[in-house]
Design an enzyme around this catalytic site. Structure first.
Site, mmCIF file in Angstrom:
data_model
loop_
_atom_site.group_PDB
_atom_site.id
_atom_site.type_symbol
_atom_site.label_atom_id
_atom_site.label_comp_id
_atom_site.label_asym_id
_atom_site.label_seq_id
_atom_site.Cartn_x
_atom_site.Cartn_y
_atom_site.Cartn_z
ATOM 1 N N SER A 142 44.400 88.534 41.151
ATOM 2 C CA SER A 142 43.073 89.104 42.151
ATOM 3 C C SER A 142 41.651 87.944 41.768
ATOM 4 C CB SER A 142 43.422 90.598 42.532
ATOM 5 O OG SER A 142 42.947 90.959 40.771
ATOM 6 N N HIS A 146 49.683 90.056 45.492
ATOM 7 C CA HIS A 146 48.511 89.868 46.262
ATOM 8 C C HIS A 146 49.428 88.104 46.829
ATOM 9 C CE1 HIS A 146 43.998 90.643 46.760
ATOM 10 N NE2 HIS A 146 44.320 91.420 45.197
ATOM 11 N N LYS A 170 49.123 94.465 50.980
ATOM 12 C CA LYS A 170 47.764 93.708 51.264
ATOM 13 C C LYS A 170 48.322 92.779 52.460
ATOM 14 C CE LYS A 170 46.353 94.003 46.462
ATOM 15 N NZ LYS A 170 45.850 94.406 45.687
HETATM 16 C C1 LIG Z 1 46.036 95.221 44.549
HETATM 17 C C2 LIG Z 1 46.719 95.322 43.778
HETATM 18 C C3 LIG Z 1 47.952 96.780 42.682
HETATM 19 C C4 LIG Z 1 47.641 98.058 43.333
HETATM 20 O O1 LIG Z 1 48.361 97.668 44.709
HETATM 21 P P1 LIG Z 1 48.233 99.340 45.489
HETATM 22 O O2 LIG Z 1 49.951 99.255 46.039
HETATM 23 O O3 LIG Z 1 46.809 99.402 46.656
HETATM 24 O O4 LIG Z 1 48.186 100.528 44.855
HETATM 25 C C5 LIG Z 1 48.800 96.129 41.868
HETATM 26 N N1 LIG Z 1 48.704 94.581 41.329
HETATM 27 C C6 LIG Z 1 48.089 94.103 41.479
HETATM 28 C C7 LIG Z 1 48.491 92.874 40.956
HETATM 29 C C8 LIG Z 1 46.887 94.151 42.736
HETATM 30 O O5 LIG Z 1 46.483 92.911 43.034
#
Ligand SMILES: *Cc1c(COP(=O)(O)O)cnc(C)c1O
Length: 393
Positions: A181, A209, A240
């Site tokens: 990320s 992502h 996302k």
């Molecule tokens: C954003 C993210 C999460 C968290 O996801 P949520 O559903 O918002 O809790 C978990 N792992 C990674 C790699 C992320 O980028």
């Protein structure tokens, strides 16, 4: 009441080091032309890659689900029954991912934090990429397994850890993000997986992502590398590119059954409002039926990266719609972000401790709904301000 002055002191200490978050209020949907702190800005930091968060089909699906099922699900599924709508999503998602089964979890974070500590325990070994997401790190911390890290995206480092440490362990689990990320780089699953396989390790990919972004029809990073059917755990998020909320784990039926009965975050926390499952299903349908969203996302990404590069910005090692603009010092990243905001571009700084002290950056997230005009507007601001602040010449 107890003396809570230490809370204030802790935040003040963070403030002194420039480590607190500046607060922005979003007064519109999370769309390219958004209203933030009373100002019309171009949104460059939302994870809503495909614009699905505000898509009419997703909104309509949510409204219908609310009419039929209500505002809340009533309980933890294991205790008071799983709504058929959630089961329908689990089936659809498993089909989308080409896995036997899937389990919908409250969030991506909770999927990792709840499942990882159950998959491996005492006498086992847990190996993690050094830059994995915090939710994997928290899952690792909750496990009683021995822990090791390998160098970021480095297959030979993974092999070395396995060679040195795998033997005495009962079981080994290797965990990585699909797309990272902070830098937007992609884990070389095609090289990591064969090594894990050679040592009989369980392979866990968190594709938060990559979901809806990578691979054909946005099926994820595992599909991007044509490894579907081979990776033990495909975990991720609907918050996302899917534009909604929630997480999942996908894989074999026994993985689902195990997670259903063992994952504490799943068992001890209620399920989503039904509207969420309905919207996620609508997102899946759009991904499968309408390739133009994904195409626009990648076309925009290619153009934006290319132009930033031509201007002389350091965009690191990104291979995804996450493009960091690395400027160095935290203070400079903050300054650039603030000036961008004044000029109508909303993109936030990412600073230490989230990234190394000398690698502070503006993290930009590309979006399928940004027009050519929008991109050129943002790029022009980056160029002018980059020069103004001495980041580029
Ligand atoms: C954003 C993210 C999460 C968290 O996801 P949520 O559903 O918002 O809790 C978990 N792992 C990674 C790699 C992320 O980028």
């Amino acid at each position: 009441m107890a003396d809570l002055s230490y809370l204030k002191a802790a935040v003040q200490e963070m403030e002194a080091q420039n480590l607190t978050w500046r607060k922005y209020t979003l007064q519109s949907p999370s769309v390219p032309h958004a209203k933030v702190n009373g100002k019309q800005v171009l949104m460059l930091c939302s994870n809503n890659y495909l614009g699905f968060a505000n898509h009419p089909k997703l909104k309509e699906a949510a409204i219908q689900a609310i009419q039929k099922y209500g505002a809340g699900s009533g309980s933890v599924p294991a205790i008071a029954g799983t709504m058929d709508l959630m089961l329908e999503l689990e089936e659809k998602l498993a089909k989308f991912k080409h896995t036997e089964a899937s389990l919908v979890t409250q969030t991506g974070f909770s999927a990792n934090a709840g499942l990882i500590p159950q998959l491996v325990g005492e006498g086992d070994l847990l190996i993690s990429d050094e830059l994995n997401h915090g939710s994997i790190i928290d899952g690792v911390r909750l496990s009683k397994a021995e822990r090791a890290i390998y160098k970021h995206c480095d297959p030979s480092s993974l092999e070395q850890v396995l060679r040195e440490k795998a033997k005495p362990a009962k079981r080994v689990l290797v965990a990585t993000d699909g797309v990272f990320s902070m830098d937007g780089d992609v884990a070389p699953l095609d090289q990591l997986y064969p090594i894990a396989e050679k040592y009989g390790a369980i392979f866990y990919v968190d594709d938060a992502h990559g979901d809806g972004v990578m691979g054909p029809q946005g099926r994820g990073t595992i599909h991007h590398f044509n490894l579907q059917g081979k990776i033990d755990v495909d975990a991720g998020t609907f918050s996302k590119a899917f534009g909604v909320f929630g997480g999942y784990v996908a894989g074999k039926k026994e993985l689902k059954e195990f997670a259903y009965n063992k994952s504490r975050t799943w068992l001890l926390s209620a399920s989503h409002p039904p509207s969420i499952w309905a919207s996620v299903m609508a997102a899946l349908e759009l991904l499968e039926a309408q390739p133009q969203y994904l195409k626009r996302l990648w076309d925009n990404t290619a153009y934006f990266k290319k132009r930033l590069h031509e201007m002389g910005f350091d965009t690191g090692r990104s291979q995804s719609p996450i493009t960091p603009v690395i400027v160095g010092e935290s203070a400079l990243a903050r300054k650039l972000s603030q000036r961008l905001f004044e000029e109508g571009v909303f993109a936030l700084p990412i600073v230490y401790p989230m990234v190394a002290k000398d690698k502070a950056r503006i993290r930009t997230m590309m979006n399928a709904e940004l027009s050519q005009e929008d991109l050129d507007f943002a790029l022009e601001k980056f160029e002018t301000l980059g020069k103004e602040l001495g980041i580029i010449r």
